[in-house]
Design a protein around this motif. Structure first.
Motif, PDB file in Angstrom:
ATOM      1  N   ALA B  25      30.055  35.093  48.014  1.00 58.79           N
ATOM      2  CA  ALA B  25      31.067  35.440  49.019  1.00 58.79           C
ATOM      3  C   ALA B  25      32.459  35.013  48.544  1.00 58.79           C
ATOM      4  O   ALA B  25      33.442  35.745  48.712  1.00 58.79           O
ATOM      5  CB  ALA B  25      30.730  34.775  50.350  1.00 58.79           C
ATOM      6  N   LEU B  27      33.392  34.643  45.401  1.00 59.22           N
ATOM      7  CA  LEU B  27      33.794  35.536  44.305  1.00 59.22           C
ATOM      8  C   LEU B  27      34.256  36.891  44.875  1.00 59.22           C
ATOM      9  O   LEU B  27      35.281  37.439  44.430  1.00 59.22           O
ATOM     10  CB  LEU B  27      32.615  35.746  43.350  1.00 59.22           C
ATOM     11  CG  LEU B  27      32.869  36.670  42.163  1.00 59.22           C
ATOM     12  CD1 LEU B  27      33.937  36.082  41.239  1.00 59.22           C
ATOM     13  CD2 LEU B  27      31.597  36.936  41.368  1.00 59.22           C
ATOM     14  N   LEU B  30      37.654  36.570  46.339  1.00 58.08           N
ATOM     15  CA  LEU B  30      38.647  36.447  45.261  1.00 58.08           C
ATOM     16  C   LEU B  30      38.969  37.815  44.658  1.00 58.08           C
ATOM     17  O   LEU B  30      40.137  38.171  44.432  1.00 58.08           O
ATOM     18  CB  LEU B  30      38.101  35.499  44.187  1.00 58.08           C
ATOM     19  CG  LEU B  30      38.998  35.229  42.982  1.00 58.08           C
ATOM     20  CD1 LEU B  30      40.213  34.401  43.414  1.00 58.08           C
ATOM     21  CD2 LEU B  30      38.242  34.490  41.887  1.00 58.08           C
ATOM     22  N   LEU B  31      37.916  38.614  44.432  1.00 60.60           N
ATOM     23  CA  LEU B  31      38.122  39.933  43.815  1.00 60.60           C
ATOM     24  C   LEU B  31      38.849  40.882  44.762  1.00 60.60           C
ATOM     25  O   LEU B  31      39.714  41.655  44.330  1.00 60.60           O
ATOM     26  CB  LEU B  31      36.778  40.536  43.391  1.00 60.60           C
ATOM     27  CG  LEU B  31      36.033  39.780  42.291  1.00 60.60           C
ATOM     28  CD1 LEU B  31      34.756  40.498  41.906  1.00 60.60           C
ATOM     29  CD2 LEU B  31      36.906  39.573  41.049  1.00 60.60           C
ATOM     30  N   ALA B  34      42.396  39.897  44.734  1.00 60.51           N
ATOM     31  CA  ALA B  34      43.022  40.315  43.475  1.00 60.51           C
ATOM     32  C   ALA B  34      43.339  41.810  43.495  1.00 60.51           C
ATOM     33  O   ALA B  34      44.430  42.241  43.087  1.00 60.51           O
ATOM     34  CB  ALA B  34      42.098  39.981  42.305  1.00 60.51           C
ATOM     35  N   ALA B  35      42.384  42.611  43.992  1.00 58.61           N
ATOM     36  CA  ALA B  35      42.598  44.062  44.056  1.00 58.61           C
ATOM     37  C   ALA B  35      43.741  44.392  45.019  1.00 58.61           C
ATOM     38  O   ALA B  35      44.567  45.270  44.743  1.00 58.61           O
ATOM     39  CB  ALA B  35      41.308  44.757  44.503  1.00 58.61           C
ATOM     40  N   GLN B  36      43.784  43.691  46.144  1.00 58.91           N
ATOM     41  CA  GLN B  36      44.865  43.929  47.118  1.00 58.91           C
ATOM     42  C   GLN B  36      46.219  43.577  46.495  1.00 58.91           C
ATOM     43  O   GLN B  36      47.220  44.263  46.707  1.00 58.91           O
ATOM     44  CB  GLN B  36      44.637  43.098  48.384  1.00 58.91           C
ATOM     45  CG  GLN B  36      43.538  43.676  49.283  1.00 58.91           C
ATOM     46  CD  GLN B  36      43.223  42.784  50.469  1.00 58.91           C
ATOM     47  OE1 GLN B  36      43.514  41.591  50.452  1.00 58.91           O
ATOM     48  NE2 GLN B  36      42.624  43.348  51.493  1.00 58.91           N
ATOM     49  N   TRP B  37      46.234  42.515  45.719  1.00 55.60           N
ATOM     50  CA  TRP B  37      47.469  42.095  45.063  1.00 55.60           C
ATOM     51  C   TRP B  37      47.914  43.151  44.054  1.00 55.60           C
ATOM     52  O   TRP B  37      49.086  43.529  43.989  1.00 55.60           O
ATOM     53  CB  TRP B  37      47.261  40.735  44.387  1.00 55.60           C
ATOM     54  CG  TRP B  37      48.510  40.169  43.821  1.00 55.60           C
ATOM     55  CD1 TRP B  37      49.541  39.600  44.512  1.00 55.60           C
ATOM     56  CD2 TRP B  37      48.887  40.135  42.433  1.00 55.60           C
ATOM     57  NE1 TRP B  37      50.528  39.208  43.659  1.00 55.60           N
ATOM     58  CE2 TRP B  37      50.154  39.525  42.359  1.00 55.60           C
ATOM     59  CE3 TRP B  37      48.272  40.550  41.239  1.00 55.60           C
ATOM     60  CZ2 TRP B  37      50.823  39.324  41.159  1.00 55.60           C
ATOM     61  CZ3 TRP B  37      48.932  40.343  40.047  1.00 55.60           C
ATOM     62  CH2 TRP B  37      50.196  39.740  40.020  1.00 55.60           C
ATOM     63  N   GLY B  38      46.933  43.679  43.304  1.00 50.12           N
ATOM     64  CA  GLY B  38      47.235  44.735  42.341  1.00 50.12           C
ATOM     65  C   GLY B  38      47.807  45.972  43.030  1.00 50.12           C
ATOM     66  O   GLY B  38      48.781  46.582  42.570  1.00 50.12           O
ATOM     67  N   ALA B  39      47.187  46.344  44.198  1.00 46.15           N
ATOM     68  CA  ALA B  39      47.642  47.528  44.939  1.00 46.15           C
ATOM     69  C   ALA B  39      49.051  47.315  45.488  1.00 46.15           C
ATOM     70  O   ALA B  39      49.898  48.218  45.429  1.00 46.15           O
ATOM     71  CB  ALA B  39      46.664  47.821  46.074  1.00 46.15           C
ATOM     72  N   ARG B  40      49.286  46.119  46.014  1.00 47.14           N
ATOM     73  CA  ARG B  40      50.627  45.827  46.571  1.00 47.14           C
ATOM     74  C   ARG B  40      51.690  45.890  45.477  1.00 47.14           C
ATOM     75  O   ARG B  40      52.789  46.404  45.657  1.00 47.14           O
ATOM     76  CB  ARG B  40      50.626  44.436  47.233  1.00 47.14           C
ATOM     77  CG  ARG B  40      50.278  44.485  48.723  1.00 47.14           C
ATOM     78  CD  ARG B  40      50.805  43.258  49.446  1.00 47.14           C
ATOM     79  NE  ARG B  40      50.351  42.010  48.877  1.00 47.14           N
ATOM     80  CZ  ARG B  40      49.197  41.445  49.171  1.00 47.14           C
ATOM     81  NH1 ARG B  40      48.382  42.023  50.028  1.00 47.14           N
ATOM     82  NH2 ARG B  40      48.849  40.304  48.612  1.00 47.14           N
ATOM     83  N   LEU B  41      51.321  45.349  44.313  1.00 46.56           N
ATOM     84  CA  LEU B  41      52.242  45.334  43.167  1.00 46.56           C
ATOM     85  C   LEU B  41      52.609  46.766  42.773  1.00 46.56           C
ATOM     86  O   LEU B  41      53.779  47.103  42.543  1.00 46.56           O
ATOM     87  CB  LEU B  41      51.553  44.621  42.004  1.00 46.56           C
ATOM     88  CG  LEU B  41      52.452  44.036  40.924  1.00 46.56           C
ATOM     89  CD1 LEU B  41      53.300  42.904  41.497  1.00 46.56           C
ATOM     90  CD2 LEU B  41      51.605  43.500  39.773  1.00 46.56           C
ATOM     91  N   ARG B  42      51.600  47.637  42.761  1.00 52.84           N
ATOM     92  CA  ARG B  42      51.797  49.042  42.399  1.00 52.84           C
ATOM     93  C   ARG B  42      52.700  49.739  43.428  1.00 52.84           C
ATOM     94  O   ARG B  42      53.625  50.461  43.075  1.00 52.84           O
ATOM     95  CB  ARG B  42      50.426  49.727  42.329  1.00 52.84           C
ATOM     96  CG  ARG B  42      50.480  51.240  42.202  1.00 52.84           C
ATOM     97  CD  ARG B  42      50.912  51.651  40.802  1.00 52.84           C
ATOM     98  NE  ARG B  42      50.957  53.087  40.679  1.00 52.84           N
ATOM     99  CZ  ARG B  42      49.959  53.839  40.236  1.00 52.84           C
ATOM    100  NH1 ARG B  42      48.829  53.293  39.854  1.00 52.84           N
ATOM    101  NH2 ARG B  42      50.092  55.140  40.139  1.00 52.84           N
ATOM    102  N   THR B  45      56.227  48.572  43.107  1.00 49.39           N
ATOM    103  CA  THR B  45      56.864  49.148  41.915  1.00 49.39           C
ATOM    104  C   THR B  45      57.243  50.612  42.168  1.00 49.39           C
ATOM    105  O   THR B  45      58.312  51.074  41.784  1.00 49.39           O
ATOM    106  CB  THR B  45      55.892  49.082  40.714  1.00 49.39           C
ATOM    107  OG1 THR B  45      55.353  47.773  40.663  1.00 49.39           O
ATOM    108  CG2 THR B  45      56.584  49.371  39.414  1.00 49.39           C
TER     109      THR B  45
END
Lengths: 398, 47
Positions: B25, B27, B30-31, B34-42, B45
């Motif tokens: 749970a 892990l 965390l993943l 991480a994915a949400q952070w990647g999407a927000r970053l995109r 940008t």
């Protein structure tokens, strides 16, 4: 050994790091596929329910020994009680009527789920009420059951599950099957059911004493359950179709009649577990990426370890030259801790004396699990959800 | 009534399951983060 630890201490963090990088990359490449926290779809929102908008429904077949007490206990909650007699050949209908219930007497034996469906429609419960508590005919609920269940029927909750307590009369104070069930209910509810309720991942409810929103019953009751346990089907449908949350109400207490012989205990557990495995197969549990599936797969993993670790412990201790008796004593020591807590919490000191029997029955339960799994693989659905309940005890002199 | 209510959760199997479940749970959380952070970053940008 040291080498293995060294490899693991590098491999695990490396795996986590790579996974995190991959997750970030996934979010970057497919931002539309990543559900943002604030965008999460809300569970269905329901209207608040008043006590006057609830009722109790009981399906009964030849339950003249218990139906009057079941109705009286339900009426003490201040709600209307409806009884459907499933072609009873005894005085069920008369006793239920005398106890103050609205009674529908069917002339053909159709089984509990169908009887509930017919009664629900004929009495017009969907129109009259917002929530209905469904009880078995041998269950006596405490006077605050409905109010306590209502208190947890929040605006996103569809099912509130009551607390099971084994009815253990003095006359049967040394009955091992009742001792086993009293202990098991306590243990199950204090750990599994509370955890599952907190995370809305309950895999089984108490069909004998639970409250349902009528909006949910409108959806699940018309369908003939394809499994041998009707409530297993209802709870799986509730999760799969997002019909609302399923929560546990530990203050909504119901007294249950449980099997008193080896044959009845085995048969009932076999049916319950057969239904459980049918549900896992039929609803493809573990095939979807959901919290419910994750929790259920974890539970199945626990079952696997449970089935294996009993015989394994006995074999390991016995093969270490300590003998079969020592092996059983080893298992008993672990159970004693839990049994002592149960004896204290249930205020049943004699429960501790059942330790040897409970250790043996706990080993036998593994056999039932395997038997039920094989049965479910061979017969994953049933045409009619009909069964014979264990004999009921009269509640007089309880 | 249904399922595994006659199955006490007592020993090593429960402990192992709890630890494994907790780790998975954590892990998973965390993943997802991480994915949400990647999407927000995109999205930031792109904006």
């Amino acid at each position: 050994m040291t080498r293995a630890l060294l490899i693991l201490s590098i491999a695990i963090p490396a795996f986590v790091l790579v996974s995190v990088i991959a997750a970030i990359a996934y979010g970057w490449l497919r931002p539309d596929k990543v559900r943002q926290r604030e965008a999460a779809p809300a569970a269905p929102r329901f209207e608040p329910v008043e006590l006057s908008n609830t009722a109790v429904l009981i399906a009964c077949r030849n339950g003249e020994a218990t139906i009057a007490d079941a109705v009286a206990a339900a009426k003490a909650n201040g709600v209307e009680v409806y009884v459907v007699s499933d072609a009873s050949t005894d005085g069920t209908a008369a006793r239920a009527t005398a106890a103050g219930a609205h009674v529908l007497a069917l002339t053909e034996n159709v089984g509990k789920p169908e009887a509930l469906k017919i009664a629900y429609q004929r009495f017009g419960l969907s129109w009259l009420y917002d929530a209905v508590t469904i009880l078995d005919d041998d269950v006596t609920i405490e006077p605050g059951f409905v109010a306590e269940a209502l208190a947890l029927l929040d605006d996103d909750v569809a099912i509130v599950v009551g607390k099971n307590v084994t009815l253990w009369p003095e006359a049967r104070r040394w009955n091992v099957w009742l001792a086993k069930r009293a202990y098991s209910y306590w243990n199950y509810q204090v750990i599994v059911r509370r955890l599952q309720s907190a995370f809305n991942v309950m895999n089984c409810i108490s069909g004998s004493n639970s409250m349902y929103r009528t909006t949910l019953l409108d959806e699940v009751l018309p369908v003939a359950p394809p499994y041998i346990v009707d409530d297993t089907y209802w709870v799986l449908e509730t999760h799969r179709r997002g019909l609302g949350k399923v929560v546990y109400a530990p203050r909504a207490v119901a007294w249950l009649q449980d099997p008193t012989t080896l044959r009845d205990w085995y048969k009932q557990n076999l049916r319950w577990l057969w239904g459980t495995f049918q549900g896992i197969i039929g609803h493809r549990v573990g095939r979807q990426a959901s919290r419910f599936d994750f929790a259920y797969v974890l539970l199945m993993f626990h079952w696997l370890l449970y089935v294996l670790n009993g015989p394994l412990t006995v074999w390991l201790v016995a093969s270490a030259g300590l003998g079969f008796g020592r092996a059983l004593a080893w298992l008993a020591a672990g159970q004693l801790i839990w049994l002592s807590i149960a004896a204290w919490r249930l205020r049943l000191p004699r429960l501790v004396l059942f330790l040897p029997a409970i250790v043996v029955l706990d080993l036998l339960y593994r056999v039932i699990m395997v038997h039920a799994l094989v049965k479910a693989i061979r017969q994953p659905t049933v045409e009619r959800c009909v069964w014979t309940s264990p004999p009921r005890l009269s509640l007089e002199g309880r | 009534m249904s399922a595994d209510q006659d199955l006490p959760v007592t020993g090593a199997s429960a402990a192992v399951t709890g630890m494994l479940g907790g780790a998975l749970a954590a892990l998973g959380a965390l993943l997802v983060a991480a994915a949400q952070w990647g999407a927000r970053l995109r999205n930031r940008t792109a904006a």
